[in-house]
Design a protein around this motif. Structure first.
Motif, short mmCIF file in Angstrom:
data_model
loop_
_atom_site.label_atom_id
_atom_site.label_comp_id
_atom_site.label_asym_id
_atom_site.label_seq_id
_atom_site.Cartn_x
_atom_site.Cartn_y
_atom_site.Cartn_z
N ALA A 101 5.78 -3.86 -1.97
CA ALA A 101 4.70 -3.09 -2.61
C ALA A 101 3.90 -2.27 -1.60
CB ALA A 101 3.78 -4.03 -3.38
N ALA A 102 3.54 -2.86 -0.49
CA ALA A 102 2.72 -2.13 0.50
C ALA A 102 3.52 -0.96 1.09
CB ALA A 102 2.28 -3.09 1.60
N VAL A 139 4.98 4.80 1.58
CA VAL A 139 6.01 5.85 1.52
C VAL A 139 5.63 6.92 0.52
CG1 VAL A 139 8.40 6.31 0.78
CG2 VAL A 139 7.92 4.39 2.31
N LEU A 140 5.15 6.51 -0.66
CA LEU A 140 4.90 7.49 -1.73
C LEU A 140 3.52 8.12 -1.66
CD1 LEU A 140 6.61 5.78 -4.81
CD2 LEU A 140 7.47 7.63 -3.36
N GLU A 141 2.56 7.42 -1.02
CA GLU A 141 1.18 7.94 -1.05
C GLU A 141 0.51 7.97 0.32
OE1 GLU A 141 0.09 6.21 -5.54
OE2 GLU A 141 -0.90 5.38 -3.77
N GLY A 142 1.17 7.40 1.32
CA GLY A 142 0.48 7.20 2.60
C GLY A 142 0.57 8.39 3.54
N THR A 143 -0.07 8.22 4.70
CA THR A 143 -0.12 9.32 5.69
C THR A 143 0.53 8.92 7.02
OG1 THR A 143 -2.28 8.50 6.38
CG2 THR A 143 -2.26 10.25 4.70
N GLN A 144 1.16 7.76 7.06
CA GLN A 144 1.82 7.34 8.31
C GLN A 144 2.95 8.33 8.63
OE1 GLN A 144 3.37 3.40 9.04
NE2 GLN A 144 1.69 2.42 7.90
N ALA A 188 0.87 -1.73 -5.72
CA ALA A 188 -0.18 -1.16 -4.84
C ALA A 188 -0.38 0.35 -5.04
CB ALA A 188 0.19 -1.44 -3.38
N LEU A 189 0.43 0.94 -5.90
CA LEU A 189 0.31 2.39 -6.10
C LEU A 189 -0.98 2.73 -6.82
CD1 LEU A 189 3.95 3.39 -7.20
CD2 LEU A 189 2.86 3.76 -4.97
N SER A 190 -1.50 3.94 -6.56
CA SER A 190 -2.71 4.39 -7.28
C SER A 190 -2.37 4.49 -8.75
CB SER A 190 -3.13 5.78 -6.77
OG SER A 190 -3.19 5.75 -5.37
N LYS A 191 -3.28 4.02 -9.57
CA LYS A 191 -3.00 4.07 -11.01
C LYS A 191 -2.99 5.54 -11.47
CE LYS A 191 -2.62 -0.31 -11.21
NZ LYS A 191 -1.87 -0.36 -9.90
#
Ligand code: 6PG
Length: 249
Positions: A206-207, A212-217, A245-248
């Motif tokens: 989940a993290a 991957v889908l929403e992060g900035t790493q 853990a994704l933004s709703k």
């Protein structure tokens, strides 16, 4: 950077596998109707096993098996009968149970003790099948991918040399944590298909899914983030646990 993907979330692994099987049948039948064949590269690991079983049972009669052509996006450096072989898993769960002509199945020759030669031979097999001119890449109709908790996909692991490959189709990638080679498609191949479908389940991911889908790493730390087809569809199919853990929306 948020990756533009078609995101589908289903309850659990059973639901995920069923939804993936429906999607596979829809894609395969439409593509065979349009082009006369369907080329797919399978992922390995454990997640797709129930999908493969469903295709060989509940969905078996909905597929034109003689028009389907199977490849592998990556393989462990082991013989086909080895318990860790991705080919063995797919053969036992699906290929041994369906009427597919043997010549439609393109296994990675991972029994070759020389991993680099195995990768080169598989790359040549792709070139031959897709009748590629030099400097071009195969365009699969579908590439199925999984993702590890470290963000790897196929056998593109964080910090490994295969991530930098820009010309070869398939390479032998040394993975230090396994002290072993993996044979894997390279990013130019993973980013060239008509459709890439990630199939990811489980709370342990989940993290990483969120990053991957929403992060900035930096994407190099999460190779799955580097996969978004240049001229194709990107589908992420998740169970609730992996999507938690994704933004709703
Ligand atoms: C492999 C796979 C690999 C896999 C992920 C997820 O050879 O192991 O191709 O990329 O998709 O490691 O594996 P699980 O489905 O077992 O979690």
């Amino acid at each position: 950077m948020t990756i533009a993907a078609d995101l589908r979330i289903v309850d659990d692994l059973r639901g995920l596998s069923h939804a993936a099987a429906e999607e596979f049948v829809n894609q395969a039948t439409a593509t065979v109707r349009a082009n006369g064949r369907f080329t797919v590269a399978l992922s390995g690991g454990s997640t797709p096993k129930s999908l493969f079983s469903l295709l060989a049972t509940s969905f078996r009669d909905q597929l034109p098996w003689d028009k389907l052509f199977f490849f592998w996006g990556d393989e462990r450096h082991v013989p086909p009968e080895h318990p860790e072989s991705n080919y063995r898993m797919a053969y036992e769960a699906m290929l041994s149970r369906v009427p597919i002509p043997p010549e439609n199945v393109f296994r990675v020759p991972a029994e070759n003790p020389d991993a680099n030669q195995a990768a080169a031979d598989y790359g040549q097999a792709l070139r031959n099948f897709f009748q590629l001119s030099p400097e071009t890449f195969p365009r699969f109709d579908l590439i199925l991918l999984g993702m590890g908790p470290d963000g790897h996909t196929a056998s593109l692991f964080p910090g490994t040399s295969a991530l930098q490959e820009k010309s070869r189709l398939v390479v032998a990638n040394w993975v230090e944590k396994f002290k072993a080679y993996r044979i894997t498609f390279t990013l130019p191949v993973l980013n060239n298909p008509a459709v890439v479908t990630f199939l990811v389940g489980g709370a342990d991911k989940a993290a990483t899914v969120k990053e991957v889908l929403e992060g900035t790493q930096p994407a190099e730390l999460l190779p799955s983030k580097l996969v978004h087809p240049t001229n194709g569809r990107l589908i992420w199919m998740l169970d609730q646990a992996a999507a938690a853990a994704l933004s709703k929306p």
